[in-house]
Design an enzyme around this catalytic site. Structure first.
Site, short mmCIF file in Angstrom:
data_model
loop_
_atom_site.label_atom_id
_atom_site.label_comp_id
_atom_site.label_asym_id
_atom_site.label_seq_id
_atom_site.Cartn_x
_atom_site.Cartn_y
_atom_site.Cartn_z
N HIS A 150 -57.85 12.07 4.20
CA HIS A 150 -58.65 12.18 2.97
C HIS A 150 -59.25 10.82 2.61
O HIS A 150 -60.45 10.72 2.31
CB HIS A 150 -57.77 12.68 1.83
CG HIS A 150 -58.43 12.68 0.49
ND1 HIS A 150 -59.42 13.58 0.13
CD2 HIS A 150 -58.26 11.87 -0.59
CE1 HIS A 150 -59.82 13.34 -1.11
NE2 HIS A 150 -59.14 12.30 -1.57
N ASP A 249 -55.55 18.34 -8.76
CA ASP A 249 -56.09 17.20 -9.51
C ASP A 249 -57.61 17.36 -9.59
O ASP A 249 -58.35 16.83 -8.76
CB ASP A 249 -55.69 15.91 -8.79
CG ASP A 249 -56.23 14.68 -9.48
OD1 ASP A 249 -56.42 14.71 -10.70
OD2 ASP A 249 -56.47 13.67 -8.77
CA CA Z 1 -55.96 12.88 -6.74
#
Ligand code: CA
Length: 443
Positions: A150, A249
């Protein structure tokens, strides 16, 4: 690691709650995760529950009928107060020996043939008849960035010439997030307003965020904390972790891109974060530990982040899935569609390293503090844990089965994340799900 396999992990154990014995159940008797619940639509006080099949065992009620008697760790006023509380903080503060004794007691009284079956029947509520609250009062929330896949993919989009910053392989990168806007699964929130800077313009504009995204994360609930000035060494780190949950998130990428330098995320991340109601203990996950490795070509961890136990089994093999249900799909009765599947085992840093690193400077963690793992993207592009990655920064739209397309989220979209651990010869351990829905911006 401190948590070894024991009788509670026996794959042959069956419960007198029949639904717990279904092979596809997230909540067999080998799991026993904790949540905070009450009867849906009631004004009852929230209370602590344990999942068993499609039911919830009311922990205070079970304690009141002496179903947990006979364990010295589960005696006394502190334990009674903890199980009667409207959140898990008290139980978290009691420490790992109590959590483990409680798991053993619950495993024994929920087994087929248990003498307590008759009295505990009355302490069950169907999960379909319950509503949930946050499992703990979360004092502080820290979000890490532990997937190198990521970090590299996002870094390429934000800084094409310099994707992975030189500190990444040395420091578990994190920032202090916002606890007040964390909600439990089912959370609905408005598209945030904010400053963004269109690429073709020198000046920013103000309005609803256009690049709304999710992030697929594991949440780590701290159990017992540490005093300010002390630190938690790597060998002890996991004994301070009560358990893991699913965490979404939510992120406004256009706000993030404009505001993130030099101090990191701020309003792009603090308008909502959603967690699953169930907290799965590390003891339940013991059969799904994996050796933790670090590529020989990479810097090896500094001594305070290194241990033999970590190398033996510091990683967890947890499948993580993201699904989308658009407003149109919901209207047409179409089931949520999978966007990606990843796994927590790809994490560059482990749970224990995050806890130890967080406290190495003397920072105190408290019961109920939440650490986010960061978006768990796997090595393959289709294992990405955010739309930003799946659509390559908004350049490659996703086409859903019903023909709808997505670059980023549209109003009315519901994102659902699921997690589970499963392998032959071991009971499945599921996390249930975390769902959240994006509402239109305020006008
Ligand atoms: Ca995050």
């Amino acid at each position: 690691m401190t948590l070894q396999l024991n009788e509670t992990h026996d794959v042959l154990l069956r419960s007198w709650v029949p639904s717990a014995n279904q092979p596809e159940s997230d909540f067999p008797i080998q799991n026993l995760p904790f949540a905070v619940f009450r009867r849906a639509g009631s004004n009852q006080a929230f209370r602590i529950g344990v999942a068993i099949g499609d039911q919830i065992l009311d922990l205070a009620a079970a304690h009141a009928v002496h179903a947990l008697a006979g364990y010295t760790e589960l005696q006394g006023g502190h334990f009674t107060a903890a199980v009667n509380a409207p959140n898990l903080n008290g139980l978290m503060n009691l420490g790992a020996p109590v959590w483990s004794a409680l798991r053993l007691a619950l495993s024994r009284v929920l087994r087929e043939g248990a003498a307590q079956q008759g009295t505990l029947q009355a302490c069950l509520l169907a999960q379909s008849a319950a509503e949930f609250a946050l499992p703990a009062q979360i004092g502080d929330y820290t979000d890490f960035y532990t997937s190198i896949h990521h970090a590299t993919a996002v870094g390429k989009l934000f800084r094409p010439d310099n994707p992975l910053l030189p500190n990444y392989k040395w420091v578990p990168i994190g920032y202090h997030g916002r606890a007040s806007s964390i909600g439990v699964s089912g959370q609905q929130f408005r598209r945030p307003l904010g400053q963004t800077k269109p690429p073709a313009s020198d000046d920013p504009v103000f309005g609803p965020a256009k690049r709304m995204d999710y992030e697929l994360e594991i949440g780590i609930f701290i159990g017992s904390g540490n005093a300010l000035g002390d630190h938690i060494g790597i060998e002890k780190a996991e004994s301070h972790v009560f358990g893991l949950c699913l965490l979404n998130d939510w992120s406004a990428r256009d706000v993030q891109a404009w505001e993130y330098q030099p101090l990191g995320p701020f309003l792009a991340k603090n308008f909502a974060s959603t967690i699953s109601p169930w907290v799965v203990t590390l003891e339940a996950l013991a059969p799904y530990r994996r050796a933790w490795t670090r590529d020989a070509a990479d810097p090896q961890p500094m001594a305070y982040l290194e241990s033999a136990a970590l190398r033996d089994g510091g990683a967890f093999d947890i499948e993580l899935e993201v699904l989308l249900q658009t407003e149109k799909m919901r209207h047409d009765g179409v089931a949520p569609e999978r966007l990606s599947l990843s796994n927590f085992r790809h994490s560059y840093w482990t749970v224990s390293q995050l806890v130890t690193h967080h406290t190495v400077n003397g920072c105190n963690l408290n019961p109920g503090d939440l650490l986010g793992s960061g978006t768990q993207s796997g090595p393959a592009p289709e294992e990405a844990g955010s739309l930003l990655e799946l659509t390559e920064g908004g350049k490659k739209p996703l086409t859903l089965s019903n023909g709808e397309q997505r670059i980023f989220m549209e109003d009315g979209d519901t994102v659902i994340m699921r997690g589970w651990a499963q392998k032959d010869g071991v009971a499945r351990v599921g996390f249930g799900e975390v769902a959240g829905t994006l509402l239109p911006a305020r006008t």
